[in-house]
Design a protein around this motif. Structure first.
Motif, PDB file in Angstrom:
ATOM      1  N   ALA A 195       0.869  -1.172   0.000  1.00  0.00           N
ATOM      2  CA  ALA A 195       0.000   0.000   0.000  1.00  0.00           C
ATOM      3  C   ALA A 195       0.901   1.217   0.000  1.00  0.00           C
ATOM      4  O   ALA A 195       2.088   1.121   0.334  1.00  0.00           O
ATOM      5  CB  ALA A 195      -0.893  -0.014   1.237  1.00  0.00           C
ATOM      6  N   THR A 196       0.374   2.381  -0.407  1.00  0.00           N
ATOM      7  CA  THR A 196       1.186   3.591  -0.319  1.00  0.00           C
ATOM      8  C   THR A 196       0.841   4.321   0.969  1.00  0.00           C
ATOM      9  O   THR A 196      -0.202   4.088   1.575  1.00  0.00           O
ATOM     10  CB  THR A 196       0.970   4.534  -1.527  1.00  0.00           C
ATOM     11  OG1 THR A 196      -0.343   5.078  -1.447  1.00  0.00           O
ATOM     12  CG2 THR A 196       1.125   3.781  -2.835  1.00  0.00           C
ATOM     13  N   ASP A 197       1.744   5.186   1.387  1.00  0.00           N
ATOM     14  CA  ASP A 197       1.611   5.802   2.714  1.00  0.00           C
ATOM     15  C   ASP A 197       0.346   6.651   2.876  1.00  0.00           C
ATOM     16  O   ASP A 197      -0.131   6.812   3.983  1.00  0.00           O
ATOM     17  CB  ASP A 197       2.861   6.601   3.074  1.00  0.00           C
ATOM     18  CG  ASP A 197       3.265   7.585   1.975  1.00  0.00           C
ATOM     19  OD1 ASP A 197       2.760   7.452   0.830  1.00  0.00           O
ATOM     20  OD2 ASP A 197       4.079   8.475   2.240  1.00  0.00           O
ATOM     21  N   TYR A 198      -0.193   7.195   1.768  1.00  0.00           N
ATOM     22  CA  TYR A 198      -1.405   8.003   1.892  1.00  0.00           C
ATOM     23  C   TYR A 198      -2.690   7.209   1.612  1.00  0.00           C
ATOM     24  O   TYR A 198      -3.768   7.778   1.585  1.00  0.00           O
ATOM     25  CB  TYR A 198      -1.323   9.233   0.986  1.00  0.00           C
ATOM     26  CG  TYR A 198      -0.278  10.217   1.460  1.00  0.00           C
ATOM     27  CD1 TYR A 198      -0.451  10.898   2.664  1.00  0.00           C
ATOM     28  CD2 TYR A 198       0.891  10.443   0.729  1.00  0.00           C
ATOM     29  CE1 TYR A 198       0.516  11.777   3.123  1.00  0.00           C
ATOM     30  CE2 TYR A 198       1.863  11.326   1.182  1.00  0.00           C
ATOM     31  CZ  TYR A 198       1.671  11.989   2.380  1.00  0.00           C
ATOM     32  OH  TYR A 198       2.615  12.868   2.849  1.00  0.00           O
ATOM     33  N   ASP A 199      -2.569   5.907   1.416  1.00  0.00           N
ATOM     34  CA  ASP A 199      -3.773   5.073   1.226  1.00  0.00           C
ATOM     35  C   ASP A 199      -4.628   5.095   2.487  1.00  0.00           C
ATOM     36  O   ASP A 199      -4.117   5.262   3.601  1.00  0.00           O
ATOM     37  CB  ASP A 199      -3.373   3.610   0.952  1.00  0.00           C
ATOM     38  CG  ASP A 199      -3.006   3.379  -0.499  1.00  0.00           C
ATOM     39  OD1 ASP A 199      -3.175   4.328  -1.302  1.00  0.00           O
ATOM     40  OD2 ASP A 199      -2.546   2.286  -0.844  1.00  0.00           O
TER      41      ASP A 199
END
Lengths: 442, 442
Positions: free
Chosen positions: B204-208
């Motif tokens: 996942a990306t950090d801003y998900d």
């Protein structure tokens, strides 16, 4: 081309995820669903059926033969195999029998063993596939054996090596992150003996309450836990993904119980069962509502002379019900999370009583002013104010005492406490309001 | 000797579990607690403080100096360090600053980075400590490096090796169960290239949104997940024990929202905040109760001539409220669990309407008979029966439509839907009952 076909085409080369297929199927309407079912890869039928909400289960198993289903069940781990057979038994006993008989004997034995456990027992959630080795084995050999099992797809998601003696008794649990840095030329015993305490496994027995297992997972931040029998023999393991599901289910149960619902029945395809169980709850509620009405009936003549009382009385009951539900929900949830310790009962009740007393005073003032202006009768404001204080106070008290008492009696505090509480707030609300009105206004 | 001292003595040799210490502390009354706090092993202060319910946090940090606390914070992983500093900031900003300044620069940088994320972003839950290696490295060397880090206690609960390129971009995730059976004499690249698809990481990306991360954990049965930035650079990982906590918190939030409670405020030591937020909810409820009363007021003269109506009307409202809460709870929970798909809205509404219509008919009959016998007036039974059907029908309809609509508008369906629903069931209940009575009985 629908999204499922797209997905299947795009992933022809690599691993397919049953949950991804389930998600895509869920988004289809009924007609497309029936068409799409047949494009589920044969080896994933059972896996996909388990990933979908219960109401799809029947549609899926109807679309395939018992042999096809048995093939795909063979691909599952033992805990999922057992779930599948049990779910199938519920809707089509004959097909379940056929599928079961088409399985390897080894699988049949596992399923029969796991089926014996009750829903609340740890054994019901374990899988029998575990990675084990004997203390006397050389690390090198252990890893070689593991490589073979891994290639045969016999083991998945392994994070621990469980070390047993010749009687299968569990002695140690070695995380793969430790195994990796062991001296491969030595035996497990030699490696472990350098710091044996570190490898003492946190385990549960097969008849332990699953709630306790869930709490241990959270307490020790585990990824998996060995399950042993009363004599310490290793039977299987529970993994953190099982625990995620159990936590979600427990929370659903709690919410449903508070609202008078039954988890199983609501997920059933047959809405008749859900309706029947909801009706039971509504019947209990009807009885308590009638009790409240009888209380109102005691003050028939008062109501006849001051009709404003009939207009205002639902406000007192409703505010009490809401304040009580607030207390009840907090206490039920904190009990479930283990945030209320034994000696905390008194502190909890005090807090809830204080909170509801504070809000009781506030809303007594507000509603007192509104009522006296609305009906141009000062004493009516005094009556509703006083009864508001009495009712919110008892809401806070009973909203915390009822679940605490149920918990002490080993009854699930989420079941039944709502109905006791609203009976109290209705009866106290109507009785205090109409009683005070009779004393003060007449 | 108290149980905590007993535990500490018994485990002098092996690993102490902060959560075990927290549990023993929780069971003490206030006085013994204050004494026992000082026997917490110094290196575990921060860990134990985080394990305890929020209301103990202040007591613990007050009992130690900023230096002692900083020492113990250094032992935590970066996500817990950040939680600790943030919680301390809330109660004692000055001490938080002192503790922060006493930490190593490296830790400070991590904390500053993690603090930037909002509560709902995946980045807020990750720890920056990960086990990484480069594609070109030899497996033997990778394991040797790991052994060193492990001995220095820099890495815990490792289940995956993340493989990056020279720009720290994440390429593969190799489970330790795979790493163990790699050819140790070859490079990672050579081993991975035999079946690269198998090692494609689920990330996942950090801003998900953290909700999406939770769903991925459940979907793919993960034990840990790498978090990358928008450019694919590896930032950290989230582990399954974090997910267990998040799932529990989400369920608590949902239950609290349905009852008009705020999770944070209820866990606060200061009951004033909880009281204030509960009052806001009760105010909204007061307004809706007054609206219902105004509806009753429309029928003042009807009530004056048939006082039995005042006695019976709470039953209609209460049954509607309960049936509506059943529908609402099922729909809110199934939406949260992802069991209601997009095209399912109509099916859901139909099911709820059918269920409540069925129960409406049943209880119309029961209550109709009771009312006509009780007040010896056949037509009164007809009136309450008809209004019961109308109210339960609208309870099922609005109980399912309201959360579905809120969800579609991207509003949390658990917040506010209860109040809308009870307004509907009260207003419809009173209006239909008193309106029908005016038409039929007068």
């Amino acid at each position: 081309m629908d999204k499922l076909t797209e997905y299947l085409n795009a992933h022809r080369e690599d691993e397919l995820h049953p949950s991804e297929i389930a998600n895509l199927l869920k988004d289809l309407d009924e007609k497309s669903f029936d068409d799409a079912v047949h494009s589920i890869p044969k080896d994933l039928i059972a896996d996909v059926a388990l990933e979908l909400p219960d109401r799809y289960f029947g549609d899926i198993v109807e679309s395939f033969t018992a042999e096809e289903i048995a093939e795909s069940v063979s691909e599952l781990e033992s805990d999922d195999q057992t779930d599948f057979i049990q779910e199938l038994e519920e809707i089509d006993e004959e097909k379940a029998k056929k599928v079961f008989e088409a399985l390897d004997e080894e699988y049949q034995a596992d399923i029969l063993q796991l089926k014996r456990y009750k829903d609340e027992e740890a054994g019901a959630y374990m899988q029998t596939e575990v990675y084990t080795a004997k203390l006397s084995q050389n690390v090198h050999d252990v890893i070689r054996d593991f490589a073979r099992l891994r290639r045969e797809d016999e083991l998945e998601n392994v994070t621990y090596l469980f070390v047993t003696d010749e009687h299968e008794k569990l002695h140690y649990g070695v995380g793969l992150d430790h195994l990796l840095i062991f001296d491969f030329t030595k035996t497990l015993a030699e490696n472990i003996n350098e710091n044996p305490e570190q490898y003492r496994p946190i385990y549960a027995t097969d008849y332990d309450d699953i709630d306790d297992v869930v709490q241990k997972f959270q307490k020790y931040d585990l990824a998996s836990m060995p399950i042993v029998n009363a004599k310490g023999r290793l039977l299987g393991r529970i993994t953190s993904d099982d625990i995620l599901d159990i936590i979600n289910e427990q929370a659903t149960d709690q919410m449903y119980h508070l609202a008078g619902l039954n988890d199983d029945a609501e997920e059933d395809e047959n809405i008749f069962r859900a309706g029947k169980l909801r009706a039971v709850w509504l019947s209990i509620n009807l009885i308590t509502a009638i009790v409240a009405s009888i209380v109102i009936g005691l003050f028939e003549s008062t109501l006849q002379s001051v009709v404003a009382l009939a207009i205002l009385m639902p406000i007192v009951a409703s505010m009490g019900g809401n304040a009580g539900t607030q207390s009840l929900t907090v206490v039920v949830r904190q009990l479930a999370l283990g945030d209320i310790a034994k000696h905390d009962a008194f502190r909890t009740i005090k807090k809830e009583v204080l909170l509801s007393l504070g809000n009781g005073l506030l809303f007594a003032l507000i509603m007192g002013i509104i009522a006296s202006v609305w009906f141009d009768k000062g004493m009516l404001g005094v009556v509703i104010g006083l009864s508001m204080i009495i009712n919110l106070l008892s809401a806070g008290f009973f909203g915390s005492v009822v679940p605490l008492l149920l918990k002490r009696m080993d009854v699930d505090p989420a079941i039944g406490s709502t109905v006791v509480l609203t009976t109290v707030t209705d009866v106290v609300g109507f009785f205090s309001f109409l009683g005070l009105a009779t004393l003060i206004l007449l």
